[in-house]
Write a protein that holds these residues in place. Sequence first.
Motif, mmCIF file in Angstrom:
data_model
loop_
_atom_site.group_PDB
_atom_site.id
_atom_site.type_symbol
_atom_site.label_atom_id
_atom_site.label_comp_id
_atom_site.label_asym_id
_atom_site.label_seq_id
_atom_site.Cartn_x
_atom_site.Cartn_y
_atom_site.Cartn_z
ATOM 1 N N LEU A 21 74.948 41.609 -64.694
ATOM 2 C CA LEU A 21 74.404 41.460 -63.344
ATOM 3 C C LEU A 21 73.777 42.749 -62.835
ATOM 4 N N GLY A 22 74.086 43.877 -63.456
ATOM 5 C CA GLY A 22 73.478 45.141 -63.056
ATOM 6 C C GLY A 22 74.515 46.212 -62.825
ATOM 7 N N ARG A 23 74.039 47.444 -62.558
ATOM 8 C CA ARG A 23 74.990 48.522 -62.321
ATOM 9 C C ARG A 23 75.804 48.243 -61.060
ATOM 10 N N SER A 24 75.177 47.630 -60.050
ATOM 11 C CA SER A 24 75.925 47.150 -58.887
ATOM 12 C C SER A 24 75.833 45.635 -58.869
ATOM 13 N N PHE A 25 76.828 44.981 -58.307
ATOM 14 C CA PHE A 25 76.854 43.525 -58.388
ATOM 15 C C PHE A 25 77.677 42.953 -57.239
ATOM 16 N N SER A 26 77.366 41.703 -56.940
ATOM 17 C CA SER A 26 78.087 40.978 -55.902
ATOM 18 C C SER A 26 79.304 40.292 -56.513
ATOM 19 N N VAL A 27 80.434 40.380 -55.845
ATOM 20 C CA VAL A 27 81.642 39.706 -56.326
ATOM 21 C C VAL A 27 81.418 38.197 -56.356
ATOM 22 N N LYS A 28 80.687 37.688 -55.373
ATOM 23 C CA LYS A 28 80.390 36.260 -55.341
ATOM 24 C C LYS A 28 79.582 35.837 -56.567
ATOM 25 N N ASP A 29 78.549 36.630 -56.916
ATOM 26 C CA ASP A 29 77.743 36.311 -58.101
ATOM 27 C C ASP A 29 78.600 36.352 -59.360
ATOM 28 N N LEU A 30 79.471 37.357 -59.440
ATOM 29 C CA LEU A 30 80.306 37.489 -60.631
ATOM 30 C C LEU A 30 81.259 36.304 -60.757
ATOM 31 N N ILE B 272 86.494 52.637 -63.672
ATOM 32 C CA ILE B 272 85.262 52.114 -64.258
ATOM 33 C C ILE B 272 84.328 51.600 -63.171
ATOM 34 N N ILE B 273 84.852 50.929 -62.178
ATOM 35 C CA ILE B 273 84.039 50.451 -61.073
ATOM 36 C C ILE B 273 84.607 50.961 -59.765
ATOM 37 N N GLU B 274 83.777 50.892 -58.721
ATOM 38 C CA GLU B 274 84.199 51.353 -57.402
ATOM 39 C C GLU B 274 83.439 50.568 -56.340
ATOM 40 N N ALA B 275 83.927 50.629 -55.121
ATOM 41 C CA ALA B 275 83.252 49.950 -54.023
ATOM 42 C C ALA B 275 81.959 50.693 -53.700
ATOM 43 N N ALA B 276 80.893 49.918 -53.402
ATOM 44 C CA ALA B 276 79.594 50.498 -53.034
ATOM 45 C C ALA B 276 78.997 49.636 -51.929
ATOM 46 N N GLU C 22 78.992 45.663 -52.093
ATOM 47 C CA GLU C 22 79.100 45.269 -53.488
ATOM 48 C C GLU C 22 80.050 46.199 -54.228
ATOM 49 N N LEU C 23 80.246 45.906 -55.514
ATOM 50 C CA LEU C 23 80.943 46.815 -56.411
ATOM 51 C C LEU C 23 79.917 47.409 -57.364
ATOM 52 N N ALA C 24 80.237 48.563 -57.917
ATOM 53 C CA ALA C 24 79.292 49.221 -58.810
ATOM 54 C C ALA C 24 80.058 49.972 -59.890
ATOM 55 N N PHE C 25 79.431 50.085 -61.043
ATOM 56 C CA PHE C 25 79.980 50.943 -62.090
ATOM 57 C C PHE C 25 79.881 52.381 -61.611
ATOM 58 N N TRP D 3 78.332 52.086 -67.225
ATOM 59 C CA TRP D 3 77.610 50.808 -67.257
ATOM 60 C C TRP D 3 76.985 50.582 -68.629
ATOM 61 N N GLN D 4 76.304 51.615 -69.140
ATOM 62 C CA GLN D 4 75.652 51.487 -70.436
ATOM 63 C C GLN D 4 76.681 51.277 -71.554
ATOM 64 N N ALA D 5 77.846 51.920 -71.393
ATOM 65 C CA ALA D 5 78.889 51.737 -72.410
ATOM 66 C C ALA D 5 79.364 50.291 -72.448
ATOM 67 N N VAL D 6 79.500 49.674 -71.271
ATOM 68 C CA VAL D 6 79.922 48.265 -71.230
ATOM 69 C C VAL D 6 78.835 47.377 -71.810
ATOM 70 N N VAL D 7 77.588 47.624 -71.399
ATOM 71 C CA VAL D 7 76.476 46.827 -71.938
ATOM 72 C C VAL D 7 76.439 46.925 -73.456
#
Length: 953
Positions: free
Chosen positions: A297-306, A329-333, A336-339, A345-349
């Motif tokens: 979903l991207g470096r930042s993402f919506s919890v609803k989308d996830l 690994i992630i934090e609030a932004a 949304e949440l973000a890596f 992020w790239q490591a997970v991808v």
Amino acid sequence: MGDVSRYVPEAAGLPDSRISSWPGWRGRTREWELLAGLIRAARAGRGGVLLVEGQPGVGKSRMLDVAATAAEEAGLDVARGVADELTQLIPLAPLLSALGESSRTLSRRDNANLPDPTDHRLLLLEHLQEPLERRVAQGPLVLTLDDLHWADPMTLLALRSITRDLASYPLIWVLARTSGSGDVPRLNRLFDVLEHDGATRIRLQALEERAVADVVTDVLGAAPDPDVLGLAALADGNPFLLVDLLEKLKSEGVFQVADGHARMVPARLPQARVVTQERLEGVSARTRHLLQGAAVLGRSFSVKDLAEMLGESTSGLLPMLEEAMSAGIIEAAGDELAFRHDLLWQAVVGTIPAPVRQALHRDAGDMLLKRGGSAVPAAAHLIHGAGRGDASALLGLDQAAREVLRSSPQTAADLAQRALELSDLADPEWHNRAATAVDALTAIGRLPEAADLARAALSRAPPAQAPRLRCALAYILLLSGRPADAVAEAESLLTQREISDDLRGIAEWAVFWGLICLNDFGKGRLRAGAVLADRERHSDAAVVGALLLLARFAIVDGRVADSFAHLQEALQIADGGTVEAIQRPYARLLLSLNYRAMRQFEAADIAIQAAEEEIKALGLTVLAAQPALFRSVLRLAAGRLDDAAAEAQAGLMIADELGTQGFVRVGVSMLALIAMRRGDIEAAVHHIERYHSIHAAPGMLFGSVWERWVIAAVTEAQGDPEQAMDILHAIYTDKEERRWALITTPLMAAWMTRLALATANRPYAQTIVDTAESLAKNNPDFPVIATTAAHARGILHKDPGALASTADQPEPWARASGAEDLGVLLAATPGASAREQAIKSLDQALDGYLCIGALRDAARVRARLRALGVRRRHWDQSQRPAFGWDSLTDTERAVAGLIARGLTNRQAAARMFLSPHTVSTHLRRIFAKLDIASRVELACIVADESPAMLRDS
């Protein structure tokens, strides 16, 4: 507020926890001094641009974070934006988010199937720049934009334009990108252009050994022993990896702190990047799977989308999200949440196999499409996840391409071409897809590709879809400088009965436009006459096209009043009826050309201003550079060389930014003529060389006559009059071109007569004089034509009375030229009285040339005076100095006065019938001449030098 240098992290009083969590300021003394200097400059009313680049993890984002914090604590307004891989299809996404503006994707859904030239990039820039200018006019602003390697084309265009236009404001841009993230030519060009314009460029490097030791001390709270430093060296000086490594090993008890020193407890020596991977491996399988879905979903993402993508409830995700956040690994932004970092992020991808990643992108795209609304967010996934022949995904790409076609044609071209790559030729949507790609490629100036694709689509288009493609191809051919082919294509289309009225109007307009470019008088008159004789059977577009063509041909015939009448009728129909959008500003620009030729400068200015407003409102990018270029010629005619150069530069910038390369040639030819007037032949030759290097169609409203004259004038100035004659051969020998040249560029009559005599070609000189006198006889209501004819006649027949009559010419350079010609004639006449009159006339010419800055001409007149035994020193004449208040032109002083009174660039432009681009160009020149860098300093100087200017009229 105190000295801003205290806002570097070490001196700003930031909490220790913050410093220890980000030690990137270590080893960055020079960088922070530059940043602190910019913040101080903003508080003093100055602007600036800071470009930050470096490898992932080197500290760019943190530098922007602390820059924003330092600016806020210094009392400055701050706006922050970031680009993202999955928002790079949304025009201006990072800038709009930074400024709190909503996305304005201006689509013309009602005309989505028509190949009209409408392009909303100008409107988008207007919607963005206007509120930004209002905001920064209220006080200093620091605007940070991160991860510009993901920025959309419109954001890059906006940055190139707005940073220049608002350079006089206390606006600090801090722009960051990751280097080594792939070849991004547009971004490379942007950074190079901004640096050339004065931006400071920082390339963050890996930390040096001393800085690494300081970072270790910050994180571990103790001085490191050599073994700890050896371990830290595994991070290669990358601040993020270094901190990540230290914190991970610290939590595992690898370090022992005693007596103020940190040493290692015997343990395996991990690789720094492996530690980042271990963060992922340290979480449960379910959490890893959640992170993989989130990464798509991207470096930042919506919890609803996830949750929707994974088919889970939000509450069901909570344990996994908590584990991922605890693992760092992630934090609030915001919402949304973000890596926590690109590297994570790239490591997970990187843990997701390519086929799985493609399928996840496809699922994400399908999820967003099902929600309805804009297809652009879904397209960011579909462009990675769609497979060949995937009908629903291709339709999503089609929808997104149409949405952004008028606001970001580069993005539309990318989407449409990707959809074509994935399409089977048998797909019923293939031709519409191709048509969208053709329109997008045309808008961004990739004309050969657009023409090739249009022809390929036509070769297999069903009958119902062929007319649209043919109209598009005719338009492309016109822009490519191939009017004959364009006319043939449009005429072929008009033979078909089953085409819509809209397409028929476009085709008829293309025919008339092409005939104007071709100067095909015979065919053009016949066609225009047929349309006007039976108006009821033709569209308003066809009628207006016929009138514009007749207006052009009336000038060629030497009937100025008829040309004005045709233009006025065309505008009356265009303003009240349904015509092609391009026709109204086109007609106004032609009208301004007539006014300027008749030396009615104020009327010409008003027509240009009206055309500019329509160009902006209608989104006619193809004409966007024209108003500034027309004003450039107008300012030159009025003897304002600096203003003419400023307008030409503004026009060049617009043409270059928007890809309308044909108009770059017009701007370059203007700069060549201005340089020649100023006596800088080397610069003039350089401009002509650049002119010849530009492979593009000629500017469609100037035509080749003007440009050929400029080239000939520079050639003659280099000492080659014979070559200049060859360049102008067609004008000397073709009566239509000759009439057009002498009416639209009155200076050419005397100049071409003089050139012909200099090359011993009296018959050519006689031809010019005969034509000029015929034009004067046929246009008694326009006395400027008679004056032009008298000047040429006076040169040919050595008639002092005719030359003396040129003293009333409204164009300063022409007046000085007439006085010089009279002085030369009298100097060759025996007698003391004639000599005295010659000196007087040459002095008048010298004053006239110096008054407008025509230094080359002034030098020539000085030489003539020396031949008569009279020496006129350079400093005896009223020359404008190079710097200081007295160096400003009248226009520059007017701009300075309006800005000093608190008007924005846009407001000043409206008052002066200029474009905001041109006002910003004038301000750059004013700042350079006065050696200042802020509007505050300018206001102080105006108050000292001319306090009356601060009183509003």
